[in-house]
Write a protein that holds these residues in place. Structure first.
Motif, PDB file in Angstrom:
ATOM      1  N   GLU A 183       0.812  -1.209   0.000  1.00  0.00           N
ATOM      2  CA  GLU A 183       0.000   0.000   0.000  1.00  0.00           C
ATOM      3  C   GLU A 183       0.847   1.262   0.000  1.00  0.00           C
ATOM      4  O   GLU A 183       0.322   2.367   0.030  1.00  0.00           O
ATOM      5  CB  GLU A 183      -0.901   0.015   1.241  1.00  0.00           C
ATOM      6  CG  GLU A 183      -1.864  -1.156   1.332  1.00  0.00           C
ATOM      7  CD  GLU A 183      -2.570  -1.139   2.674  1.00  0.00           C
ATOM      8  OE1 GLU A 183      -3.210  -0.110   2.994  1.00  0.00           O
ATOM      9  OE2 GLU A 183      -2.466  -2.111   3.411  1.00  0.00           O
ATOM     10  N   SER A 184       2.159   1.117  -0.012  1.00  0.00           N
ATOM     11  CA  SER A 184       3.012   2.295   0.112  1.00  0.00           C
ATOM     12  C   SER A 184       2.921   3.165  -1.128  1.00  0.00           C
ATOM     13  O   SER A 184       2.614   2.712  -2.216  1.00  0.00           O
ATOM     14  CB  SER A 184       4.468   1.886   0.339  1.00  0.00           C
ATOM     15  OG  SER A 184       4.981   1.287  -0.807  1.00  0.00           O
ATOM     16  N   GLY A 216      -0.343   3.663   8.495  1.00  0.00           N
ATOM     17  CA  GLY A 216      -1.353   4.064   7.523  1.00  0.00           C
ATOM     18  C   GLY A 216      -0.995   5.397   6.901  1.00  0.00           C
ATOM     19  O   GLY A 216      -0.163   6.141   7.426  1.00  0.00           O
ATOM     20  N   PRO A 217      -1.609   5.745   5.785  1.00  0.00           N
ATOM     21  CA  PRO A 217      -1.264   6.979   5.066  1.00  0.00           C
ATOM     22  C   PRO A 217      -1.635   8.247   5.801  1.00  0.00           C
ATOM     23  O   PRO A 217      -1.159   9.321   5.447  1.00  0.00           O
ATOM     24  CB  PRO A 217      -2.049   6.854   3.754  1.00  0.00           C
ATOM     25  CG  PRO A 217      -3.174   5.920   4.067  1.00  0.00           C
ATOM     26  CD  PRO A 217      -2.646   4.957   5.077  1.00  0.00           C
ATOM     27  N   ASP A 259      -1.079   8.693   9.088  1.00  0.00           N
ATOM     28  CA  ASP A 259      -0.193   8.930  10.228  1.00  0.00           C
ATOM     29  C   ASP A 259       0.488  10.289  10.067  1.00  0.00           C
ATOM     30  O   ASP A 259       0.732  10.746   8.941  1.00  0.00           O
ATOM     31  CB  ASP A 259       0.873   7.839  10.318  1.00  0.00           C
ATOM     32  CG  ASP A 259       0.347   6.547  10.914  1.00  0.00           C
ATOM     33  OD1 ASP A 259      -0.865   6.482  11.211  1.00  0.00           O
ATOM     34  OD2 ASP A 259       1.138   5.605  11.087  1.00  0.00           O
ATOM     35  N   ALA A 279       3.487  10.190   7.733  1.00  0.00           N
ATOM     36  CA  ALA A 279       3.132   9.733   6.388  1.00  0.00           C
ATOM     37  C   ALA A 279       2.441  10.831   5.594  1.00  0.00           C
ATOM     38  O   ALA A 279       2.560  10.890   4.369  1.00  0.00           O
ATOM     39  CB  ALA A 279       2.236   8.501   6.474  1.00  0.00           C
ATOM     40  N   ILE A 287       3.973   1.789   3.831  1.00  0.00           N
ATOM     41  CA  ILE A 287       2.888   1.416   4.737  1.00  0.00           C
ATOM     42  C   ILE A 287       3.103  -0.035   5.135  1.00  0.00           C
ATOM     43  O   ILE A 287       3.204  -0.915   4.282  1.00  0.00           O
ATOM     44  CB  ILE A 287       1.511   1.578   4.066  1.00  0.00           C
ATOM     45  CG1 ILE A 287       1.330   3.002   3.546  1.00  0.00           C
ATOM     46  CG2 ILE A 287       0.403   1.212   5.047  1.00  0.00           C
ATOM     47  CD1 ILE A 287       1.409   4.073   4.600  1.00  0.00           C
ATOM     48  N   ASP A 319       8.217  -6.275   6.125  1.00  0.00           N
ATOM     49  CA  ASP A 319       7.956  -4.839   6.007  1.00  0.00           C
ATOM     50  C   ASP A 319       9.170  -4.034   6.461  1.00  0.00           C
ATOM     51  O   ASP A 319       9.506  -3.001   5.857  1.00  0.00           O
ATOM     52  CB  ASP A 319       6.731  -4.455   6.834  1.00  0.00           C
ATOM     53  CG  ASP A 319       5.428  -4.939   6.208  1.00  0.00           C
ATOM     54  OD1 ASP A 319       5.459  -5.398   5.057  1.00  0.00           O
ATOM     55  OD2 ASP A 319       4.381  -4.856   6.872  1.00  0.00           O
TER      56      ASP A 319
END
Length: 417
Positions: free
Chosen positions: A5-6, A50-51, A53, A56, A64, A72
């Motif tokens: 998801e990054s 999560g995006p 944060d 982020a 992510i 990860d």
């Protein structure tokens, strides 16, 4: 979980010869470290949950993922020059693997374990003859009741791992209360220790930095004010602290950093007793709330210094820029004001143009740390002048309360101002 998801998976290719630092955690500490990285021309990559944060939301290089997932962590580490943390909760067995694979993990897992495990930290410091409160491991109710009988009630029960801002800490007044709490926590699988409740005059924090080369640096020792188990105010330097006690605290913190092999910044939280004795309470091997004042009140902030340290740059000058700087946390009100935060900032700046505001991009909820305010005292003052310190502190707390509650603590009406 993987980093699928990054925004950048695999992580971005560097666009310059300046280093990339990976920071595990996407909270406000990473967000403020990102600000320092921008000034240094570096890239801070964050592994965020999560995006949305705090870090982020502002960093261009985000993975992510889950800090407890080795794959990860590997994705986040790929191509970085140093690998560090905005919290200490990464499993050290994963970090051992990364070190074996050539990742520059700082602080190393052999040091980080002492910030993760309160029992191991106390045992290690005691073996080094560094003063800590009397303590014991808890595997049964009898361990606590026997400890209370030997050292006196009340006692403090703590979760060995995790816990912050008052979480994972229980004040036990007697054996009956101990029985109920200990049975409940042990049944939930929480590893515990018990320690003596210290008769203290105040809490202090000695923030230091150490590089792999072994260079050390110290900021002035600060006084921290706790409310409901979390830091509300930090006063730098600690008012009325003798030069000898301040030097002792700084030397103690530098010695701990050296003995444990810490790289980066570290906060050593201390109890000062009424007789002036210092006892170590907690260690944080990362930027820390008690160092936020340094963003505006010191020549080198804790965030810039952390980057310097983990990359083995020469460390910066930690000298204060004012006789006193007060940091006040902006804590979410029980009910968020109807006035927008943008409007609150507008009114604050109109009334207090010298206040330095740092907001974290977090939603407002009761007692949540959503930002902080730094106020520097006038150059003509002194940390030994109680009236001067109180005036600077009042202004910082007034500003922070306004930002959280949209209410002026001195009754001022912004419509009339």
């Amino acid at each position: 979980m993987t980093g699928t998801e990054s925004r950048e998976t695999p992580p971005r290719e560097p666009t310059s010869s300046m280093p990339t630092v990976t920071m595990i955690g996407g909270g406000q500490l990473a967000r403020m470290t990102h600000q320092a990285a921008i000034a240094l021309g570096q890239t801070l990559r964050v592994l965020a949950a999560g995006p949305d944060d705090p870090a982020a939301a502002v960093s261009a290089d985000v993975v992510i993922g889950d800090h407890s997932d080795l794959d990860d962590l590997r994705v986040a580490a790929r191509g970085s020059d140093a690998f560090t943390f905005d919290h200490e909760q990464v499993p050290t067995e994963h970090l051992d693997v990364l070190v074996a694979e050539g990742v520059n993990v700082q602080p190393p897992p052999t040091a980080l374990i002492y910030a993760q495990d309160k029992l191991r930290m106390r045992e290690k410091l005691r073996s080094l003859s560094i003063p800590v409160p009397a303590f014991a491991e808890v595997t049964s109710v009898a361990d606590v009741t026997d400890f209370g009988s030997a050292h006196g009630w009340p006692v403090v029960l703590k979760a060995i791992r995790g816990g912050y801002d008052g979480r994972g800490v229980w004040m036990l007044d007697d054996a009956d209360q101990a029985r109920e709490t200990v049975e409940q926590q042990l049944a939930a699988g929480v590893p515990l220790l018990v320690e003596q409740k210290v008769d203290m005059a105040r809490e202090l924090s000695a923030m230091v930095a150490r590089s792999p080369f072994g260079q050390g640096a110290t900021w002035p020792v600060v006084e921290t004010v706790q409310r409901r188990g979390q830091c509300a105010v930090a006063i730098a330097p600690a008012p009325g602290l003798s030069d000898d006690t301040a030097a002792d605290a700084e030397h103690l913190a530098l010695r701990i950093a050296s003995e444990l092999g810490v790289v980066g910044v570290m906060a050593v939280e201390l109890f000062e007793t009424p007789t002036g004795r210092l006892l170590v309470n907690e260690l944080a091997m990362r930027p820390h709330n008690s160092g936020h004042w340094s963003m505006d009140g010191a020549r080198t902030s804790q965030f810039e210094q952390h980057l310097r340290a983990v990359l083995d740059y020469p460390l910066g000058d930690c000298a204060p820029l004012a006789p006193v700087t007060v940091m006040a946390n902006v804590l979410g009100a029980p009910t968020a004001p109807t006035m927008s935060m943008d409007e609150r900032v507008h009114h604050l700046f109109a009334r207090m143009p010298d206040a330095k505001v740092h907001l974290y991009g977090k939603g407002e909820r009761a007692d949540r740390k959503i930002g902080h305010v730094n106020v520097l005292g006038a150059a003509s003052g002194s940390a030994n002048d109680a009236e001067y310190v109180a005036a600077v502190r009042e202004r910082a707390e007034r500003a922070a309360h306004w930002l959280s509650h949209a209410e002026w603590t001195d009754g001022w009406d912004h419509h009339d101002g």
